[in-house]
Design an enzyme around this catalytic site. Sequence first.
Site, PDB file in Angstrom:
ATOM      1  N   ASP A   1      -6.488 -12.229  18.875  1.00  0.00           N
ATOM      2  CA  ASP A   1      -6.636 -13.653  19.155  1.00  0.00           C
ATOM      3  C   ASP A   1      -7.523 -13.922  20.358  1.00  0.00           C
ATOM      4  O   ASP A   1      -7.906 -13.008  21.092  1.00  0.00           O
ATOM      5  CB  ASP A   1      -5.256 -14.285  19.372  1.00  0.00           C
ATOM      6  CG  ASP A   1      -4.321 -13.385  20.187  1.00  0.00           C
ATOM      7  OD1 ASP A   1      -4.813 -12.682  21.100  1.00  0.00           O
ATOM      8  OD2 ASP A   1      -3.109 -13.377  19.909  1.00  0.00           O
TER       9      ASP A   1
ATOM     10  N   ASN B   1       9.149 -16.544  22.011  1.00  0.00           N
ATOM     11  CA  ASN B   1       9.673 -17.385  20.930  1.00  0.00           C
ATOM     12  C   ASN B   1       9.535 -16.714  19.563  1.00  0.00           C
ATOM     13  O   ASN B   1       9.666 -17.369  18.528  1.00  0.00           O
ATOM     14  CB  ASN B   1       8.978 -18.748  20.919  1.00  0.00           C
ATOM     15  CG  ASN B   1       7.492 -18.656  20.622  1.00  0.00           C
ATOM     16  OD1 ASN B   1       6.928 -17.554  20.526  1.00  0.00           O
ATOM     17  ND2 ASN B   1       6.833 -19.796  20.492  1.00  0.00           N
TER      18      ASN B   1
ATOM     19  N   HIS C   1       6.803 -15.068  18.389  1.00  0.00           N
ATOM     20  CA  HIS C   1       5.475 -14.994  17.775  1.00  0.00           C
ATOM     21  C   HIS C   1       4.891 -13.593  17.905  1.00  0.00           C
ATOM     22  O   HIS C   1       5.246 -12.827  18.802  1.00  0.00           O
ATOM     23  CB  HIS C   1       4.524 -16.044  18.369  1.00  0.00           C
ATOM     24  CG  HIS C   1       4.074 -15.776  19.773  1.00  0.00           C
ATOM     25  ND1 HIS C   1       4.279 -16.671  20.800  1.00  0.00           N
ATOM     26  CD2 HIS C   1       3.402 -14.733  20.333  1.00  0.00           C
ATOM     27  CE1 HIS C   1       3.755 -16.193  21.917  1.00  0.00           C
ATOM     28  NE2 HIS C   1       3.224 -15.013  21.664  1.00  0.00           N
TER      29      HIS C   1
ATOM     30  N   GLU D   1       2.648 -18.989  15.936  1.00  0.00           N
ATOM     31  CA  GLU D   1       3.777 -19.727  16.485  1.00  0.00           C
ATOM     32  C   GLU D   1       4.755 -20.144  15.382  1.00  0.00           C
ATOM     33  O   GLU D   1       4.356 -20.408  14.243  1.00  0.00           O
ATOM     34  CB  GLU D   1       3.263 -20.997  17.173  1.00  0.00           C
ATOM     35  CG  GLU D   1       2.322 -20.740  18.340  1.00  0.00           C
ATOM     36  CD  GLU D   1       3.046 -20.429  19.638  1.00  0.00           C
ATOM     37  OE1 GLU D   1       4.115 -19.793  19.598  1.00  0.00           O
ATOM     38  OE2 GLU D   1       2.524 -20.834  20.687  1.00  0.00           O
TER      39      GLU D   1
END
Length: 258
Positions: free
Chosen positions: A72, A141, A143, A148
């Site tokens: 990314d 979280n 990911h 996400e």
Amino acid sequence: MLADAEAVAETVAEAVAERLLQARRGSDQRPLGLATGRTMVPVYAALRRRFDRLSAPEQQAIRQGWRSFNLDEYVGLGPSDPRSFAAFMAEQLQGPLGLAPIQVQLPDGLALDSQQEAGRYREALIAAGGIGLQLLGLGSNGHVGFNEPPCGPAAPCRCLALSAATRAQNAAAFGGDAAAVPHQAITLGLAEILAAERILLVVTGAAKAEMLRRALLEPPCPQVPASWLQGHPRLEVLVDGAAAAALPPDLTRRFAKA
């Protein structure tokens, strides 16, 4: 389960080095899939140490055969910005190993059309044969990459909005100011990640223990994107004692390398 984060880093570096040697021998030419973030800093330090111990001909052979695709990049940041993942990779691997920029591929965070750039990046990966060995960290979280929640297993490479939790988690690189973290990123999707031949999920520290438990023990679901990794036939989870604290011993033995 491994003793500590340093032992995890050395084990991951060994796996990456072996993959590079396989590519040098011509047994598998598919590129590496690389990640960024704090978890990867000791991994890349260990890889640099291993590289430095090789002979000059071996180093040159690895340089010539190196191909990698990062997961990314932030939208709006380019290689000249020290907060970009391109700059991180240049500092951690590209410069120290003497690699050409084209050998260490990342999405272009400065592209005029980020969704179009995501499509271009996905096609470039497909043309390269897909990922051979993929390194992954685990977000607070759930990911992986910047996928996400909610996120399904077929999500492709795309531009997406970053959650407040992710921006807070990454604020350290932006002077501790979560508001300064870009609101969007281009990320490989779970579709590309799950198509990798082999996946190493690298998790260290007590802060990730509960999310790791959810990712490995609860039924796969969009709210924990990393949970889709359960279905991968060659998933290896490399953890230290703190990260494995919430896992039952039998699962630790099944996934982690001793």
